[in-house]
Write a protein that holds these residues in place. Structure first.
Motif, PDB file in Angstrom:
ATOM      1  N   UNK A 194       0.890  -1.312  -0.225  1.00 56.34           N
ATOM      2  CA  UNK A 194      -0.018  -0.066  -0.028  1.00 56.34           C
ATOM      3  C   UNK A 194       0.960   1.339   0.071  1.00 56.34           C
ATOM      4  N   UNK A 195       2.065   1.105   0.704  1.00 58.44           N
ATOM      5  CA  UNK A 195       2.796   2.286   0.707  1.00 58.44           C
ATOM      6  C   UNK A 195       3.563   2.655  -0.567  1.00 58.44           C
ATOM      7  N   UNK A 196       3.814   1.419  -1.024  1.00 59.03           N
ATOM      8  CA  UNK A 196       4.553   1.562  -2.575  1.00 59.03           C
ATOM      9  C   UNK A 196       3.473   2.057  -3.638  1.00 59.03           C
ATOM     10  N   UNK A 197       2.289   1.710  -3.518  1.00 62.62           N
ATOM     11  CA  UNK A 197       1.133   2.406  -4.225  1.00 62.62           C
ATOM     12  C   UNK A 197       0.614   3.869  -3.997  1.00 62.62           C
ATOM     13  N   UNK A 198       0.926   4.304  -2.722  1.00 62.63           N
ATOM     14  CA  UNK A 198       0.811   5.582  -2.476  1.00 62.63           C
ATOM     15  C   UNK A 198       1.718   6.499  -2.784  1.00 62.63           C
ATOM     16  N   UNK A 199       3.298   5.937  -2.857  1.00 65.08           N
ATOM     17  CA  UNK A 199       4.169   6.580  -3.401  1.00 65.08           C
ATOM     18  C   UNK A 199       4.097   6.940  -4.691  1.00 65.08           C
ATOM     19  N   UNK A 200       3.661   5.787  -5.497  1.00 64.92           N
ATOM     20  CA  UNK A 200       3.503   6.115  -7.023  1.00 64.92           C
ATOM     21  C   UNK A 200       2.624   7.086  -7.143  1.00 64.92           C
ATOM     22  N   UNK A 201       1.181   6.915  -6.651  1.00 66.65           N
ATOM     23  CA  UNK A 201       0.376   8.260  -6.625  1.00 66.65           C
ATOM     24  C   UNK A 201       0.772   9.470  -6.517  1.00 66.65           C
ATOM     25  N   UNK A 202       1.549   9.541  -5.490  1.00 67.84           N
ATOM     26  CA  UNK A 202       2.146  10.936  -4.750  1.00 67.84           C
ATOM     27  C   UNK A 202       3.080  11.387  -6.084  1.00 67.84           C
TER      28      UNK A 202
END
Length: 189
Positions: A92-100
């Motif tokens: 989830x953190x990886x995906x959040x980082x990609x979105x940011x």
């Protein structure tokens, strides 16, 4: 300082910083005489013109807050990570980082275009240089006539008044037209 002083009264053609002539005779013969027409054309093209350099940076905390406020998905994901372990939320953190990262890229493009749209009409030429830091939005040089220097400065001040809460705007100039003239020298012995 020498260039700054000379530029107040004369047109300057900048040469590469690491250019060293073997002696005055070579400068006279191989540069001034041999390339007289080329240098005269360059001087005529730069007559009455100066370069203004612009670097624009985000205040990162402000931009990150804006991205969270403006993007419900990012806000929900961020809030959903609170109180959970790093191991449990790794993907989830990886995906959040990609979105940011995607949101930052889009915001950088928008902010860059706003700044350049305001300043391009005042310049005869604009050169966009690569950004050199993650929080850098614009790294550009503008070739303007001396007569437009006050107007250009006023446009920078107006941008700062409008966007200064979120952008740090640094303008350097007038300087010699380093981004618009490239005098290179090769000395034959």
């Amino acid at each position: 300082r020498v260039l700054d002083e000379v530029m107040t009264e004369y047109t300057v053609l900048p040469a590469r910083f690491d250019s060293v002539a073997p002696g005055p005779g070579e400068v006279r013969e191989q540069l001034l005489k041999a390339r007289h027409r080329e240098l005269s054309t360059m001087l005529d093209g730069m007559e009455g013109r100066i370069e203004m350099g612009l670097k624009v940076f985000w205040y990162e905390d402000v931009v990150f807050q804006e991205i969270v406020q403006d993007n419900p998905t990012i806000r929900r994901m961020r809030d959903g990570l609170a109180g959970r372990s790093i191991e449990e939320t790794y993907y989830d953190r990886i995906r959040l980082g990609e979105l940011v990262e995607a949101a930052l890229k889009a915001r950088r493009g928008q902010d860059e275009e706003i700044v350049l749209e305001r300043l391009r009409p005042l310049a005869e030429k604009t050169k966009a240089n690569p950004t050199i830091a993650d929080h850098m939005v614009v790294n550009a040089a503008f070739l303007i006539t001396r007569a437009r220097e006050t107007e250009f400065d006023a446009a920078i001040r107006a941008l700062d008044a409008e966007m200064g809460r979120r952008l740090l705007i640094k303008c350097v100039g007038p300087v010699a037209p380093y981004n618009f003239v490239n005098v290179t020298m090769r000395w034959a012995r």
